[in-house]
Enzyme design. Structure first.
Site, mmCIF file in Angstrom:
data_model
loop_
_atom_site.group_PDB
_atom_site.id
_atom_site.type_symbol
_atom_site.label_atom_id
_atom_site.label_comp_id
_atom_site.label_asym_id
_atom_site.label_seq_id
_atom_site.Cartn_x
_atom_site.Cartn_y
_atom_site.Cartn_z
ATOM 1 N N GLY A 46 -50.151 44.140 50.429
ATOM 2 C CA GLY A 46 -50.905 45.040 51.297
ATOM 3 C C GLY A 46 -49.976 45.950 52.073
ATOM 4 O O GLY A 46 -48.782 45.671 52.214
ATOM 5 N N GLN A 51 -47.316 51.148 58.957
ATOM 6 C CA GLN A 51 -46.006 50.830 58.388
ATOM 7 C C GLN A 51 -45.314 52.034 57.769
ATOM 8 O O GLN A 51 -44.108 51.987 57.525
ATOM 9 C CB GLN A 51 -46.145 49.737 57.317
ATOM 10 C CG GLN A 51 -46.581 48.394 57.884
ATOM 11 C CD GLN A 51 -46.814 47.401 56.764
ATOM 12 O OE1 GLN A 51 -47.899 47.331 56.224
ATOM 13 N NE2 GLN A 51 -45.795 46.646 56.406
ATOM 14 N N CYS A 92 -43.868 40.239 55.026
ATOM 15 C CA CYS A 92 -44.308 41.597 55.367
ATOM 16 C C CYS A 92 -43.261 42.579 54.875
ATOM 17 O O CYS A 92 -42.061 42.337 55.027
ATOM 18 C CB CYS A 92 -44.454 41.705 56.887
ATOM 19 S SG CYS A 92 -44.940 43.338 57.456
ATOM 20 N N LEU A 93 -43.707 43.697 54.285
ATOM 21 C CA LEU A 93 -42.758 44.705 53.800
ATOM 22 C C LEU A 93 -41.928 45.293 54.940
ATOM 23 O O LEU A 93 -40.849 45.831 54.706
ATOM 24 C CB LEU A 93 -43.512 45.828 53.069
ATOM 25 C CG LEU A 93 -44.185 45.430 51.746
ATOM 26 C CD1 LEU A 93 -44.987 46.606 51.193
ATOM 27 C CD2 LEU A 93 -43.169 44.935 50.719
ATOM 28 N N HIS A 134 -53.802 40.128 58.237
ATOM 29 C CA HIS A 134 -52.423 40.584 58.462
ATOM 30 C C HIS A 134 -52.382 42.115 58.614
ATOM 31 O O HIS A 134 -51.764 42.646 59.542
ATOM 32 C CB HIS A 134 -51.552 40.114 57.290
ATOM 33 C CG HIS A 134 -50.129 40.581 57.318
ATOM 34 N ND1 HIS A 134 -49.063 39.719 57.453
ATOM 35 C CD2 HIS A 134 -49.585 41.828 57.216
ATOM 36 C CE1 HIS A 134 -47.940 40.419 57.437
ATOM 37 N NE2 HIS A 134 -48.229 41.708 57.281
ATOM 38 N N GLU A 135 -53.068 42.820 57.704
ATOM 39 C CA GLU A 135 -53.028 44.293 57.738
ATOM 40 C C GLU A 135 -53.807 44.851 58.925
ATOM 41 O O GLU A 135 -53.406 45.864 59.520
ATOM 42 C CB GLU A 135 -53.571 44.884 56.433
ATOM 43 C CG GLU A 135 -52.834 44.461 55.156
ATOM 44 C CD GLU A 135 -51.330 44.636 55.203
ATOM 45 O OE1 GLU A 135 -50.847 45.536 55.910
ATOM 46 O OE2 GLU A 135 -50.634 43.856 54.532
ATOM 47 N N HIS A 138 -51.654 45.002 61.851
ATOM 48 C CA HIS A 138 -50.743 46.161 61.863
ATOM 49 C C HIS A 138 -51.403 47.356 62.552
ATOM 50 O O HIS A 138 -50.754 48.095 63.299
ATOM 51 C CB HIS A 138 -50.367 46.578 60.434
ATOM 52 C CG HIS A 138 -49.207 45.822 59.861
ATOM 53 N ND1 HIS A 138 -47.961 45.780 60.444
ATOM 54 C CD2 HIS A 138 -49.100 45.095 58.722
ATOM 55 C CE1 HIS A 138 -47.131 45.056 59.691
ATOM 56 N NE2 HIS A 138 -47.807 44.628 58.640
HETATM 57 NI NI NI Z 1 -47.133 43.469 57.039
#
Ligand code: NI
Length: 169
Positions: A46, A51, A92-93, A134-135, A138
Site C-alpha cells: 500500500g 508518503q 512501511c515503504l 496502516h494507510e 498515514h
Molecule cells: Ni506505510
C-alpha cells in the site's frame, strides 16, 4: 506515468494531515496512476499520498498475491471495525527494513471514492484490513513506528538518519 520519490521517516512531512479530495480530474487520475506504479515498483502492499508528499486523502493498495487487484481509496471513512484485535508484523515503504508488531482490528469496513468520484464500500479482513488501517494512519500524519515504545522509536530514528546520511554520500 512516473515513479514518485517516497519520503522516509523521520521526515516531518510524513506528519502532515491530508485534506479531502474535491476535484476528480485528470490531475487526480495522474496521481493515482503514478502512486500505483510507485507502489508496484517498490514491492509495497500500500501507499498513501502523504508518503509521496501530496497531502490529500488518496490511498492505493494491492494486497493480492498476484499483484493484480489494485484498490483506490479516496476520502476513505471507516464505517465499522471488529471488536477483535491482534498484533501483526508491519513494515512501511517510508521506514525501509524495519518490521514490528502493531495492534489492529481484525476487520474493517470503509467507504471511499474511486478516481472518478464514485462511492464504494470495502469490507476487509486479513492483510487488506491491516493495510487499510496502516494507510489511513498515514493520511492522519501517523507512521506505524509511533505505536512502538519511545526507546524503539528512537533507535529506529537513529538508524534511519544514519542510513540516509550514508546514502547521501
Ligand atoms: Ni506505510
Amino acid at each position: 506515468m512516473a515513479l514518485l520519490p517516497i519520503l522516509c521517516f523521520p521526515d516531518p512531512r510524513l506528519h502532515q494531515v491530508a485534506r479531502p479530495v474535491t476535484q476528480f480530474d485528470a490531475r487526480l487520475r495522474q496521481l493515482v496512476g503514478d502512486m500505483l506504479e510507485t507502489m508496484y515498483d517498490a514491492h509495497g502492499v500500500g501507499l498513501a499520498a502523504t508518503q509521496v508528499n501530496v497531502h490529500e486523502q488518496v490511498i492505493v493498495i494491492d494486497a493480492s498475491e498476484q499483484r493484480d487487484q489494485p484498490l483506490v481509496l479516496i476520502n476513505p471513512q471507516q464505517v465499522w471495525q471488529s471488536e477483535s484485535r491482534r498484533v501483526n508484523e508491519e513494515g512501511c515503504l517510508s521506514v525501509p527494513g524495519i518490521y514490528d508488531g502493531v495492534m489492529r482490528h481484525d476487520a474493517v469496513h470503509v467507504q471511499a471514492q474511486d478516481a472518478e468520484g464514485r462511492t464504494h464500500r470495502v469490507e476487509a479482513d486479513g492483510l487488506l484490513a491491516i493495510c487499510i488501517q496502516h494507510e489511513m494512519d498515514h493520511l492522519l500524519g501517523k507512521v506505524f513506528v509511533e505505536y512502538l515504545s519511545p526507546l524503539k522509536r528512537n533507535r529506529i530514528k537513529t538508524k534511519m538518519l544514519k542510513a540516509q546520511r550514508e546514502a547521501g554520500r
